[in-house]
Scaffold this active site. Sequence first.
Site, PDB file in Angstrom:
ATOM      1  CB  SER A 280      27.847 -11.192 -25.107  1.00  0.00           C
ATOM      2  OG  SER A 280      27.428 -11.345 -23.765  1.00  0.00           O
TER       3      SER A 280
ATOM      4  CG  ASP B 162      33.209 -15.089 -20.400  1.00  0.00           C
ATOM      5  OD1 ASP B 162      32.546 -14.342 -19.654  1.00  0.00           O
ATOM      6  OD2 ASP B 162      33.162 -15.034 -21.644  1.00  0.00           O
TER       7      ASP B 162
ATOM      8  CG  HIS C  15      32.085 -11.229 -21.896  1.00  0.00           C
ATOM      9  ND1 HIS C  15      31.701 -12.564 -21.940  1.00  0.00           N
ATOM     10  CD2 HIS C  15      30.993 -10.520 -22.288  1.00  0.00           C
ATOM     11  CE1 HIS C  15      30.443 -12.645 -22.327  1.00  0.00           C
ATOM     12  NE2 HIS C  15      29.987 -11.422 -22.567  1.00  0.00           N
TER      13      HIS C  15
END
Length: 404
Positions: free
Chosen positions: A184, A281, A348
């Site tokens: 991330s 995503d 994600h």
Amino acid sequence: MAPSNLPAALLLLLLLASSGPLRPTLSGAAPLEPVEVSLVAGAQEKGAVCLDGTPPGYHLQRGSGDGSGSWLVHLEGGGWCSTLKDCSGRRMSVLGSSKFMKPLQFAGHGIFDSDEIYNPDFYNWNKVYVRYCDGASFAGDAEGQAQDGTTVYFRGLRIYEAVIGELMEKGLANATQVLFTGCSAGGLATILHCDDFSARFPQQVSVKCFADAGFFLDVRKDISGERSFWSFYNRVVQLQNVRQVLHKDCLANKDPTECFFPTELIKSIRTPMFILNSAYDSWQIQNVLLPTSSSPEKTWLSCKDNIRNCNSTQIKVLDEIRNTMINDLKVINDKADWGMFIDSCFTHCQTLFRVSWSSPTSPRLGNKNIAKVVGDWYFGRSQGVKEIDCEYPCNPTCNSLPPP
């Protein structure tokens, strides 16, 4: 999502993982001892501090056997903060202060797993999990004053340099092979620092970078027609002064905010890199395409929560996001030593969980799970490791992943 609310959603994302994404394993395997946090020595003197001025931390688990000379260095994610108010608020959490950092359980957590069955290529490596407490992907170098008069430190770049410097003294400098990773916001940090990191090692050392869910798109408009995410990124760039980590060739022709997006960053990187991302995503759909500020209709709220609730018209909109990502990644086709795994799962971050990294029900492309493809790429076991999934909902192996 209104700019003032956006960081709160980012914070929520990582508070779910706030014991880091490395939460206690649910696999049923016998738990191993948690890995203690190490605070960087002399951090305050170097100005390498978290948002609240406390020293940054990391977790180091030593390797063994034929992995004792190999290192995995991972940068934690946790969104960003773009205003003094929001950054100040993060000081009372693990995302802004080492006072809240606790030991982490590596067992059962994907690429950090010490079980050879589930992590065959990296199970016995030295593993480092670098905590994220600056709010700008380990990139800023500035400071500000909170409303109460206290200082808020934006020292991500110094944190990165101090942590890597201390790890070099603890054996990283003698590594024979290294994988530099992040998830991330940590995935973006991996992209930002990839070449600098690899330049610290002799040429004969195999150093490669691996960004998980860090390929954030410069989506020009959200569902309401506003450029909300670009505006948010722009505030991060200005507030935290991230220019020092941006490529000079990009800055010569483009706005610094544009140069903070992976689409531009990957054009200049020389070190071999692997991009792992979902083309759908979940975080980007929920916060870039459909932020709260866009006031999505009820049907969009249901779709935003779970892609299985989206109708055919909505899927076409999501397909446009996928097509943007695929187009932005075309530059990788000309990089022979790069790799990618772009699946169509509504998720994600996929490296830190056994269910997505390597298990009987993990997502697969070309009948290979993520762990297999990444290992093949790192060790050169196959040529052209570039896998791109078909459009949602074509891949049945995504169905085993729980909704985010």
